[in-house]
Scaffold this motif. Structure first.
Motif, PDB file in Angstrom:
ATOM      1  N   SER A 135       0.816  -1.215   0.000  1.00  0.00           N
ATOM      2  CA  SER A 135       0.000   0.000   0.000  1.00  0.00           C
ATOM      3  C   SER A 135       0.848   1.263   0.000  1.00  0.00           C
ATOM      4  O   SER A 135       0.525   2.244  -0.686  1.00  0.00           O
ATOM      5  CB  SER A 135      -0.944  -0.007   1.210  1.00  0.00           C
ATOM      6  N   ARG A 159      -9.698 -11.400   2.564  1.00  0.00           N
ATOM      7  CA  ARG A 159      -8.756 -10.279   2.542  1.00  0.00           C
ATOM      8  C   ARG A 159      -9.460  -8.917   2.543  1.00  0.00           C
ATOM      9  O   ARG A 159      -8.836  -7.886   2.320  1.00  0.00           O
ATOM     10  CB  ARG A 159      -7.838 -10.389   1.320  1.00  0.00           C
ATOM     11  N   GLN A 162      -7.905  -6.149   4.816  1.00  0.00           N
ATOM     12  CA  GLN A 162      -6.714  -5.550   4.200  1.00  0.00           C
ATOM     13  C   GLN A 162      -7.107  -4.664   3.022  1.00  0.00           C
ATOM     14  O   GLN A 162      -6.496  -3.612   2.796  1.00  0.00           O
ATOM     15  CB  GLN A 162      -5.760  -6.652   3.737  1.00  0.00           C
ATOM     16  N   ARG A 165      -8.178  -1.227   4.266  1.00  0.00           N
ATOM     17  CA  ARG A 165      -7.038  -0.373   4.652  1.00  0.00           C
ATOM     18  C   ARG A 165      -6.368   0.216   3.410  1.00  0.00           C
ATOM     19  O   ARG A 165      -5.967   1.389   3.405  1.00  0.00           O
ATOM     20  CB  ARG A 165      -6.057  -1.172   5.497  1.00  0.00           C
TER      21      ARG A 165
END
Length: 333
Positions: A135, A159, A162, A165
Motif C-alpha cells: 500500500s 482479505r 486488508q 485499509r
C-alpha cells in the motif's frame, strides 16, 4: 454479427482448453491471434476465450482434477496469450491515465490484468502494477502520477479487511478508488459495505470511468473490538483444533495443509465479522467443503473445527453465532 463472432470464439474454445491442458503455449497464442486475424475484436478474445478458460482451470483445480503445477502452467500460458494480443493490437491512448493494481498479498494477477488490457483497448492510458503491491508503494505512485482513478483487485473475501485499509490509504491521495474481483462478492455487496464503487467486469469498469465518478460513501462497518480480538486469538484457535484432531496418520505435508486450512477458516470468519455478514463465511465453508471432499479429507473434521472454535469464542457473539450457524455443515446440506 455478435452472434457469429461468439460462435467463432466458441468453436475455438475446446482447442484452447486442450492447449492449456497440454501446456502448449505456442498453440494457445496461435489460436488467439487467428481469431484476431479473422476479425474478432481483441476484447472479445480476452473476455470470451481467455477469461472463461482460466475460470475452468480454477474449477479443475478445485475438483482435484488438476494439480497446482498444472494450474500454474495454464495461468502462465494465458498471461502469454494476453501479452501477445496486447502486442498485436496497440491502440494509442486517447483517455486519462488509470492505475490497476492487486492488493498487497494478492497474487491472483490474471483477472485484473485482463481488466487492464480491455481498458487499454477502450482508449484508457493504463498502468498495470501487477500482483501484491504494498500500500505504501501504491500511494507513493498515485501521488507521483495523479491518475483519474485507481482500480484495486481482490480475489478472496478473507482479505477484505486488508482491502479496506488499502482503499482508505488510496483515498487519502484524493484519487478516486474503484474495486473489482470475487473478493467483493459476485454482486459487489461487500464493496458496498466498504463504501467503494464496484465494477463487476472490465466493461463495467470502463463504463464507470467514462461517467462522473461516484463519491465515496461511508463504510457500513460495525465499530467494535471483536475483529482485532479474533485476530489476536488466531494461533490459539488453530492450536485448539489441532489438539482435538487425530494427526497420527497424517503425513507432514497433510499436517501443513491442515494448518493452512485452519488459518483460512479463522481468516474468513474474521472477515465475516469485519463486514458483519455471515453469508461470507457460509460461502467460504461451501467452497472449502467441495475442495476437501475432492481431496478425500473427512468432512466431519469441519464440524468439529467449528465446534471447538465456537466454544473458545463464547465471548465473541458475532463470531460465535456464525460458527454455530455452520456447525452442522455437510456437503449435501
Amino acid at each position: 454479427m455478435t452472434a457469429v463472432l461468439a460462435q467463432t470464439v466458441g468453436s475455438v474454445y475446446p482447442a484452447y482448453l486442450r492447449c492449456l491442458d497440454e501446456a502448449d503455449e505456442n498453440g494457445a497464442i496461435d489460436l488467439a491471434l487467428a481469431l484476431l486475424d479473422g476479425g474478432v475484436p481483441a476484447d472479445t478474445v480476452l473476455l470470451s476465450l481467455v477469461a472463461p478458460a482460466q475460470a475452468q482451470v480454477g474449477e479443475w483445480w478445485q475438483r482435484n482434477e488438476w494439480s497446482v503445477a498444472q494450474e500454474h502452467a495454464a495461468t502462465h500460458i494465458s498471461e502469454r496469450v494476453v501479452a501477445a494480443v496486447g502486442a498485436t493490437v496497440r491502440p494509442r491512448p486517447t483517455r486519462s491515465r488509470i492505475v490497476v493494481a492487486c492488493l498487497d498479498g494478492e497474487w491472483h494477477a490474471l483477472p485484473p490484468r485482463l481488466v487492464a488490457e480491455v481498458l487499454r483497448l477502450d482508449g484508457w492510458d493504463v498502468t498495470f502494477l501487477g500482483a501484491s503491491v504494498p500500500s505504501a508503494h501504491l500511494v507513493s505512485y498515485l501521488h507521483r502520477h495523479d491518475p483519474r482513478a485507481v482500480l484495486l483487485a481482490c480475489a478472496l473475501p478473507m482479505r477484505l479487511p486488508q482491502a479496506f485499509r488499502a482503499i482508505e490509504a488510496c483515498r487519502r491521495t484524493d484519487v478516486p478508488v474503484l474495486v473489482g474481483g470475487r473478493g467483493f462478492g459476485s454482486d459487489g455487496r461487500w464493496a458496498r459495505r466498504l463504501g467503494v464503487p464496484f465494477a463487476g467486469d472490465a466493461r463495467a469498469a470502463s463504463a464507470l470511468l467514462s461517467a462522473p465518478l461516484p463519491s465515496a460513501l461511508p463504510p457500513a462497518l460495525v465499530d467494535d473490538t471483536e475483529y482485532p480480538a479474533l485476530l489476536a486469538a488466531r494461533v490459539e484457535l488453530i492450536d485448539l483444533v489441532l489438539d482435538r484432531l487425530d494427526l497420527s496418520r497424517y503425513s507432514p505435508a497433510q499436517v501443513d495443509a491442515t494448518v493452512a486450512d485452519l488459518g483460512y477458516i479463522v481468516d474468513s470468519l474474521a472477515a465475516a465479522v469485519y463486514v458483519d455478514d455471515g453469508s461470507l463465511f457460509a460461502e467460504f465453508v461451501s467452497w472449502l467443503g467441495e475442495v476437501l471432499a475432492s481431496r478425500g479429507v473427512p468432512l466431519h473434521t469441519v464440524g468439529l473445527t467449528f465446534d471447538v472454535m465456537a466454544e473458545r469464542l463464547r465471548d465473541f457473539p458475532r463470531a460465535h453465532n456464525i460458527l454455530r450457524a455452520n456447525s452442522g455443515y455437510s456437503p449435501t446440506a
